[in-house]
Scaffold this motif. Structure first.
Motif, mmCIF file in Angstrom:
data_model
loop_
_atom_site.group_PDB
_atom_site.id
_atom_site.type_symbol
_atom_site.label_atom_id
_atom_site.label_comp_id
_atom_site.label_asym_id
_atom_site.label_seq_id
_atom_site.Cartn_x
_atom_site.Cartn_y
_atom_site.Cartn_z
ATOM 1 N N VAL A 142 0.837 -1.203 0.000
ATOM 2 C CA VAL A 142 0.000 0.000 0.000
ATOM 3 C C VAL A 142 0.871 1.251 0.000
ATOM 4 O O VAL A 142 0.629 2.206 -0.750
ATOM 5 N N LEU A 143 1.903 1.265 0.833
ATOM 6 C CA LEU A 143 2.789 2.427 0.881
ATOM 7 C C LEU A 143 3.501 2.643 -0.451
ATOM 8 O O LEU A 143 3.641 3.777 -0.913
ATOM 9 N N GLU A 177 -8.395 7.520 -2.041
ATOM 10 C CA GLU A 177 -9.085 8.073 -0.881
ATOM 11 C C GLU A 177 -10.402 7.345 -0.632
ATOM 12 O O GLU A 177 -10.766 7.062 0.515
ATOM 13 N N SER A 178 -11.132 7.030 -1.708
ATOM 14 C CA SER A 178 -12.413 6.326 -1.564
ATOM 15 C C SER A 178 -12.210 4.947 -0.941
ATOM 16 O O SER A 178 -12.932 4.549 -0.010
ATOM 17 N N LEU A 179 -11.226 4.201 -1.454
ATOM 18 C CA LEU A 179 -10.971 2.861 -0.919
ATOM 19 C C LEU A 179 -10.443 2.926 0.512
ATOM 20 O O LEU A 179 -10.734 2.042 1.328
ATOM 21 N N HIS A 180 -9.679 3.965 0.819
ATOM 22 C CA HIS A 180 -9.211 4.148 2.195
ATOM 23 C C HIS A 180 -10.405 4.366 3.133
ATOM 24 O O HIS A 180 -10.461 3.771 4.228
ATOM 25 N N SER A 225 -16.233 2.103 6.733
ATOM 26 C CA SER A 225 -17.517 1.573 6.257
ATOM 27 C C SER A 225 -17.908 0.242 6.867
ATOM 28 O O SER A 225 -19.096 -0.092 6.930
ATOM 29 N N GLY A 226 -16.929 -0.576 7.291
ATOM 30 C CA GLY A 226 -17.244 -1.929 7.741
ATOM 31 C C GLY A 226 -17.765 -2.807 6.617
ATOM 32 O O GLY A 226 -18.480 -3.777 6.848
ATOM 33 N N LEU A 235 -13.247 15.380 5.338
ATOM 34 C CA LEU A 235 -12.134 16.156 4.789
ATOM 35 C C LEU A 235 -11.573 15.487 3.541
ATOM 36 O O LEU A 235 -11.192 16.159 2.580
ATOM 37 N N GLY A 236 -11.545 14.157 3.547
ATOM 38 C CA GLY A 236 -11.105 13.442 2.364
ATOM 39 C C GLY A 236 -12.034 13.668 1.199
ATOM 40 O O GLY A 236 -11.597 13.794 0.050
#
Length: 256
Positions: free
Chosen positions: A116-117, A174-177, A183-184, A220-221
């Motif tokens: 991921v990084l 950002e969405s997947l994060h 979201s669970g 904020l995201g």
């Protein structure tokens, strides 16, 4: 009158030079940041990633050797030897399995985190491999790291500007994060579609959802994602209700 016109002209020249200098400074700053990310990604890949793979491989090999010794101890007991000693020996070996499995689990988790990084540090993947490959890599990392059933329908490489591709990639990140952290969700779907004059990215999940009109984790995201879309002439919408999951959709213009 001539003096006023000359003064105005000089002011315009000064303003123009200042803008040009500002653009060059911003470009140099962005290039410096990109070079630093590339250096960090190389070091992370060449040192940390390789070390983690070595630890994982060593733990896996140790577990396989341990399983063989356990089987041999049990076979000796079944052939009529000192069953008590052999059973004790097998049980003692089994006690070694737990720390080995723990080391292996930690190493595999660290490898997933490193992937991921690396994905975040290497935006140049968009230039060398394209948006589709970068998104596919990120979805795979999400599956490895969080165990979420992630599906990606990407199709061919979209025809749009490099800036728009970069915006789409960061918005997907950002969405997947947010899906993973807030979201669970058990399932998430990422869809990239090229239409007449547009490219659309959709990220949908089956998580707990939220009131998209109010305040919620990751707001904020969301503001950052909207700004990214707006900067490349696109639009972003969010559709979510409590208990109904969420869907983020961004549309950007295709390249002329």
């Amino acid at each position: 009158m001539i003096g006023i016109r000359g003064t105005r002209r000089r002011i315009r020249e000064v303003v123009t030079r200042a803008r040009d200098d500002s653009r060059r400074l911003a470009a140099a700053r962005d290039q410096g940041a990109l070079d630093e990310r590339r250096r960090l990604s190389r070091e992370l890949h060449d040192s940390v990633s390789q070390a983690l793979y070595g630890i994982s491989l060593g733990a896996r090999t140790a577990r396989e050797l341990l399983d063989r010794e356990i089987d041999r101890a049990r076979e000796r007991g079944e052939r009529g030897g000192d069953r008590r000693d052999d059973t004790t020996g097998a049980d003692g070996l089994l006690e070694l399995a737990e720390p080995i499995d723990y080391i292996r689990q930690l190493a595999d988790t660290a490898i997933a985190e490193t992937r991921v990084l690396l994905g975040r540090l290497r935006p140049e993947t968009l230039e060398t491999e394209g948006l589709v490959a970068a998104l596919d890599r990120h979805v795979a990392a999400l599956r490895d790291r969080y165990g979420i059933a992630a599906e990606a329908t990407l199709g061919p490489e979209p025809e749009t500007t490099p800036e728009a591709k970069h915006a789409l990639y960061r918005i997907a990140q950002e969405s997947l994060h947010n899906v993973a952290k807030h979201s669970g969700a058990r399932h998430v779907r990422l869809h990239l579609l090229s239409g007449p004059g547009t490219v659309t990215l959709t990220v949908a999940d089956d998580g707990v959802g939220f009131d998209s009109r109010g305040s919620f984790p990751g707001r904020l995201g969301l503001l950052s994602m909207r700004e990214r879309a707006r900067e490349v002439g696109g639009t972003l919408s969010v559709d979510s209700r409590p208990g109904r999951g969420s869907r983020v959709r961004v549309t950007v213009p295709a390249a002329p």
